[in-house]
Every structure is written in C-alpha cells, then in structure tokens.
Design an enzyme around this catalytic site. Structure first.
Site, PDB file in Angstrom:
ATOM      1  N   PHE A 243       0.829  -1.211   0.000  1.00 18.02           N
ATOM      2  CA  PHE A 243       0.000   0.000   0.000  1.00 18.02           C
ATOM      3  C   PHE A 243       0.862   1.260   0.000  1.00 18.02           C
ATOM      4  O   PHE A 243       0.435   2.321  -0.448  1.00 18.02           O
ATOM      5  CB  PHE A 243      -0.983   0.005   1.184  1.00 18.02           C
ATOM      6  CG  PHE A 243      -0.357   0.270   2.524  1.00 18.02           C
ATOM      7  CD1 PHE A 243      -0.167   1.563   2.984  1.00 18.02           C
ATOM      8  CD2 PHE A 243       0.029  -0.781   3.348  1.00 18.02           C
ATOM      9  CE1 PHE A 243       0.399   1.809   4.218  1.00 18.02           C
ATOM     10  CE2 PHE A 243       0.592  -0.543   4.587  1.00 18.02           C
ATOM     11  CZ  PHE A 243       0.775   0.757   5.030  1.00 18.02           C
ATOM     12  N   LYS A 244       2.086   1.140   0.465  1.00 21.43           N
ATOM     13  CA  LYS A 244       2.979   2.290   0.560  1.00 21.43           C
ATOM     14  C   LYS A 244       3.409   2.822  -0.804  1.00 21.43           C
ATOM     15  O   LYS A 244       3.900   3.937  -0.912  1.00 21.43           O
ATOM     16  CB  LYS A 244       4.191   1.929   1.417  1.00 21.43           C
ATOM     17  CG  LYS A 244       3.782   1.622   2.851  1.00 21.43           C
ATOM     18  CD  LYS A 244       4.921   1.111   3.689  1.00 21.43           C
ATOM     19  CE  LYS A 244       4.404   0.773   5.079  1.00 21.43           C
ATOM     20  NZ  LYS A 244       5.453   0.330   5.970  1.00 21.43           N
TER      21      LYS A 244
END
Length: 191
Positions: free
Chosen positions: A29-30
């Site tokens: 998700f980063k």
C-alpha cells in the site's frame, strides 16, 4: 505518472468489499504514498542548486516502495537503512537491487536501530549543513496525504455503486490491518 496502477475495489457480497492495495510495483500500500511523494518532492526541488537527500528506515515494505518510487527521479537521492536478517528475502531483493540515486545499507540491529540512525541524522548539524535531508517514512505528511486518496476514492465509488443498485448507504466502515498505523492515519485524514 504517480499512479499507473489502481486500487481495486472488489465487492465480495452485498455488505463487504475489499480495497486491493497491492497493485503497485512492490505490492505494498505504501506505493501510493511513496510514488506521489517522490514526484512532488522532485517538482518542488527542480530549481534547487543541491539535491535533496531522503533518509528512510525500513522493516521491509517502506524501503521497497520508496526505492521503487524514487528510482531515477530527478534531483533526489535516497538512502534506505534496513536491519540485517530481519526482512524477507523478497523485500531485501526489492530494495537492494537499485542503483543510481538509490542506496540500501544493511544495519546490524533492529528496525528501531535503523530509525534511531535516521532521527540522529536529522539532529546532526554538520550533516544537515552538508546534505539537504528529508524522510519518506510515515512521519512525513507528504506520504500520508496521498494514501488518504484511495480511502476517499473507494468510499465515493462504493457509495455510487450502492446508489446505482438502489441501496443508498451513508455509512462506510473501513477495517485496516494492525501494524499499519500510517495507513490508518491516512484513513482518518480522509474521514
């Protein structure tokens, strides 16, 4: 340029959807926050006479996402500190195979030791005089803000889909896996 991938919203049933945040280049998700951050930092650094140096401590995902996001982005150099033997082999390959403006350093110790080195660098006057420093960890708001985008987008998309089905619902509940405080903070910002 920041988002050549999407956060897929997959409906499992009438009440449950899953927001897939693994479609970025490092499957984390980063990727959303790091890619946006790299482009914004490069844009605002474009007329600077010195490169901006990004220091990052990682226990895996952050280093991979930052390395990928900042790779060959003009005006920026990145140093990623990661604990020896404490990240997965895949994560180590992802973050240690970059060249050019990205360097990864294996540190004897834990993630906390890596983070302490980063924090110490920011308080070192002689180092700050030699290098323009910033961070890409979740302590930097420019990584958290773009992560809020997928919460806003998915909430609006879900509400539109429900309305189209005649199932108007003004309550959307997001569940975030534990250990993702930066991700949760981004969700709270979106709220």
């Amino acid at each position: 340029d920041a988002y050549p991938f999407d956060a897929g919203l997959v409906r499992l049933d009438d009440e449950t959807s899953v927001l897939e945040l693994f479609h970025g280049p490092t499957c984390a998700f980063k990727d959303f926050g790091a890619r946006f951050m790299a482009r914004v930092m490069s844009y605002f650094n474009r007329n600077a006479d010195r490169r901006l140096h990004i220091l990052v401590a990682t226990s895996g995902d952050t280093g991979s996402a930052v390395g990928s996001a900042f790779y060959q982005v003009p005006g920026l150099d990145v140093t990623i500190l990661y604990p020896a033997g404490k990240i997965s082999p895949l994560q180590e390959k992802q973050l240690s195979t970059f060249d050019g403006n990205i360097r990864a350093l294996k540190i004897s110790g834990t993630f906390d030791d890596c983070q302490k080195l980063v924090k110490t660098a920011f308080t070192d006057d002689s180092l700050r005089a030699a290098l323009r420093l910033s961070s890409a960890n979740s302590i930097n708001i420019s990584r958290l803000l773009p992560q809020s985008f997928y919460y806003i987008h998915s909430s609006l998309a879900l509400r539109a889909a429900l309305a189209a089905e005649g199932k108007a619902n003004d309550v959307v509940i997001m569940v975030v896996p534990s250990g993702n405080f930066g991700n949760l903070t981004s969700g709270l910002i979106a709220r």
